[in-house]
Structures are given as C-alpha cells and as structure tokens.
Scaffold this motif. Structure first.
Motif, PDB file in Angstrom:
ATOM      1  N   SER A 294       0.924  -1.201   0.091  1.00 11.36           N
ATOM      2  CA  SER A 294       0.129   0.098  -0.055  1.00 11.36           C
ATOM      3  C   SER A 294       0.778   1.161   0.088  1.00 11.36           C
ATOM      4  O   SER A 294       2.037   1.219   0.452  1.00 11.36           O
TER       5      SER A 294
ATOM      6  N   GLU B 121      -2.174   3.964   6.407  1.00 10.90           N
ATOM      7  CA  GLU B 121      -3.753   4.174   6.524  1.00 10.90           C
ATOM      8  C   GLU B 121      -4.721   3.163   5.531  1.00 10.90           C
ATOM      9  O   GLU B 121      -5.308   2.242   5.714  1.00 10.90           O
ATOM     10  N   GLU B 122      -3.789   3.318   4.286  1.00  8.12           N
ATOM     11  CA  GLU B 122      -4.214   2.256   3.018  1.00  8.12           C
ATOM     12  C   GLU B 122      -3.889   0.972   3.445  1.00  8.12           C
ATOM     13  O   GLU B 122      -4.728  -0.044   3.166  1.00  8.12           O
TER      14      GLU B 122
ATOM     15  N   ASN C  67      -8.290  -4.791   6.855  1.00  8.40           N
ATOM     16  CA  ASN C  67      -9.488  -4.907   7.374  1.00  8.40           C
ATOM     17  C   ASN C  67     -10.250  -5.653   6.223  1.00  8.40           C
ATOM     18  O   ASN C  67     -11.287  -6.514   6.724  1.00  8.40           O
TER      19      ASN C  67
ATOM     20  N   ASP D  78      -6.673  -0.432   5.819  1.00  7.70           N
ATOM     21  CA  ASP D  78      -7.805  -0.669   5.214  1.00  7.70           C
ATOM     22  C   ASP D  78      -7.843  -1.807   4.651  1.00  7.70           C
ATOM     23  O   ASP D  78      -8.837  -2.711   4.846  1.00  7.70           O
ATOM     24  N   GLN D  79      -6.644  -2.144   3.815  1.00  9.23           N
ATOM     25  CA  GLN D  79      -6.749  -3.377   3.035  1.00  9.23           C
ATOM     26  C   GLN D  79      -6.780  -4.596   3.992  1.00  9.23           C
ATOM     27  O   GLN D  79      -7.153  -5.523   3.534  1.00  9.23           O
TER      28      GLN D  79
END
Length: 359
Positions: free
Chosen positions: A260, A264-265, A271, A268-269
């Motif tokens: 990523s 933060e990305e 999750n 998210d990935q």
C-alpha cells in the motif's frame, strides 16, 4: 594509456604472485604433515603466467628436497592454475572432486587433505573480514538464518545467521555471518553484540523473524532502534495455514496490505482481508492482526526506502546462492569448511552489492 596498462599488469602480476605463494604454503604444509618431513626455507624462481612473467616467486622446500609442487614441474616455465583451486571451492565443489579435477588437468595427484590445506589460505582472511570495523549508523539491518547439514560426529541441520545492512549512502552490505548449532534469541544476541563491538552504534531499524526474545535482545543493546518483522515470512506463515486452492487469493490480499502507499491504506486493506477470511481462518488472521503494528513499521520511513525494508528479495537471493553452493556437497565435514564456502560466496556478493544503492 601505455603507462596505465603497464601499471595494471604489474598490479595483476603482484596479486597472482601473492596467491600462488599462498597455494605453495598450503601444499608444503600438507606435504610436511603427511610425510613427517621438515621445512628448509625457500628458493626463488621466475615463472610465466597468462598475466606475464612473475619474478622471484618464493617456492618452499623440505630438507630432503623431495617436495614437488603440483602447480608446475621443476623446470616448467609457464603455469595456468591461477585462482583455480579457490574458485572451485567457492562454487561448492568438494575437496575430493577438486582432487580428481586437478589430477586430470595436471597429472599430478592433489589429495583431499592438500586441497583442504590450500583452501585454508582463506581462514585468516575470514577472521579479518568478520572482525572488520563497521559504520556507526545504518538505515536498516536485516537478520535472517539459513540451515545446512554439518557433521559433528553425526550429521545434523545447523544454522548460519546473516546480517545485512543498508548504509546512509544507500549501499547494501553483508555485515557478517554467524554460525550456531541452533537458532534462538541467544544466537541473535551474539550477532548483535558482534555488530556493536565492531562499531555499529545507531541503527535505525532491525528486520528479523518473530523469534521469542529477539526484540528484547535488540532493545537491550539498541533501545532507540525500531523493530520490524519480515513481511514475506509473515505472509508465508499465514498461507501455510490455509487451503492450497485459496492461497493465491490470500496472497493477493496480503500483497495489497504490504504494498500500500500509506499506513492508512494498509490498515484498510488488512480490514478487508480480515472481513473476508476471519471466519474461515481465525487463527492466522488473529496472529497477523496481533503483530500488525510491527509488520507495518516501515511506513514510518520515507517512501524511497520502504520497499527495501519490507522486502526480503536481496537476502533471500543471497541465501539461495549460498545454499546452491553448499547443496553440491552432501554435508560439510567441519564448521571451518562451511565458513570457507560461505565467506567466498559472500565476498563475491558484497563486491556486486557495493555498486547497488536504494532506488
């Protein structure tokens, strides 16, 4: 240009002379031990090589004048063995096979013990390399273990731990390798202490496996250094606990996490990965989530160096090259023989890496 060529030729001849004299020392030592003879100094002679004539080559002799080198006959004027023995050894060729090759080439028997003695010329060089001073500061230091078969009465798997650093200049460097019968936090403590004694004071980040106690060992000696787990190893561990037919799908999801553009990305990935697989594979998902902050530590560093910090490509290629050399030999007879093969290969790799920088 003519003067430069002449100077280069002189340097090469000097190097070849030094190497040949080292081989001769190994030969005479093996001869003395095998035949219960005594040494009787040296005599000097000239000999031609493909690099030009070498003047005043020091050839050892015994008191009974029975020693005859297999490098050349007594009245031979030219020789072509330059570098052959050590080159073969570095490629993992056994001493028995080298003896056969050299006998075929030179029709003059090189015994296994003689070959072993000749390759002993690398031993002082290994110790000098393993204790050489290191830089004070490294962007990152990677530590990883490789296992190989070694004889100590019986044949068992033992490990060698490699330490690889990224300098502030961006250059890669193998800092050292450390033999140990087992892989545990004490073995890594010895690696860390060795690096510290050689001048490493301010490493920013250590990358290693999640072996119990290893992070504590790092913090004990380098309290300000960050610690990160190998992301590729964590991915493989996750995938080893899932069904084969689903590994490609999970591998793609893990790559999305670790490649990523931001932390933060990446979260998210992860999750998304968790939502998709946690019911089916709760344990590997839980284990990865538990270690996620350590796995994503590289996102605290500039983008230009992130990829090198979470990837194991370089050190794994190094392990693969060395393992290929050792695999040729069923099992190594001594720790010293293992060190000789590993060192010769590491020296080649370090020379190549000296030209490589972060991109």
């Amino acid at each position: 240009m003519e003067e430069l060529d002449k100077r280069i030729s002189e340097i090469v001849r000097s190097t070849v002379k030094e190497f040949m004299e080292s081989l001769l020392k190994g030969e005479i030592q093996a001869f003395i031990e095998q035949n219960n003879r005594q040494r009787n100094g040296y005599y000097e002679r000239d000999i031609g090589t493909r690099y030009g004539k070498i003047d005043d080559l020091r050839v050892p002799r015994d008191r009974d004048n029975e020693f005859q080198t297999a490098l050349f006959d007594r009245y031979q004027r030219n020789v072509g063995i330059d570098g052959l023995v050590v080159s073969m050894y570095s490629k993992g060729i056994s001493t028995r096979k080298m003896a056969e090759i050299l006998e075929e080439l030179f029709h003059n028997k090189y015994s296994k013990s003689t070959i072993s003695r000749i390759t002993d010329i690398t031993v002082p060089e290994i110790q000098k390399w393993l204790t050489r001073p290191l830089e004070k500061r490294y962007i990152a230091i990677f530590m990883d273990a490789m296992f190989f078969s070694l004889r100590r009465d019986t044949v068992q798997k033992e490990c060698v731990i490699f330490a690889m650093g990224i300098r502030e200049s961006g250059n890669y460097e193998i800092l050292g390798f450390y033999m140990n019968p087992v892989e545990n936090h004490i073995a890594y403590r010895n690696v860390l202490m060795g690096l510290h004694e050689r001048g490493v004071e301010e490493p920013l980040l250590f990358i290693a496996d999640g072996l119990p106690g290893i992070e504590e060992e790092i913090k004990q000696l380098y309290p300000r250094a960050d610690f990160q787990l190998w992301t590729v190893h964590a991915s493989r561990n996750f995938e080893s606990h899932v069904r084969v037919q689903e590994r490609n799908d999970i591998d793609s999801g893990l790559k999305s996490v670790f490649l990523s553009r931001s932390r933060e990305e990446a979260l998210d990935q992860f999750n998304m990965l968790k939502d998709k697989w946690s019911l089916k594979y709760p344990k590997p998902v839980y284990n990865m989530e538990k270690n996620l902050s350590i796995l994503l530590k590289y996102y605290e560093y500039p983008g230009s160096i992130r990829r090198s910090k979470h990837s194991t490509n370089l050190i794994e290629r190094m392990n693969k090259e060395i393992r290929r050399r050792i695999k040729i030999i069923d099992s190594l007879p001594t720790e010293e023989s293992a060190m000789k093969i590993i060192y010769l290969r590491v020296a080649e790799i370090n020379e190549r890496w000296s030209l490589r920088t972060l991109r």
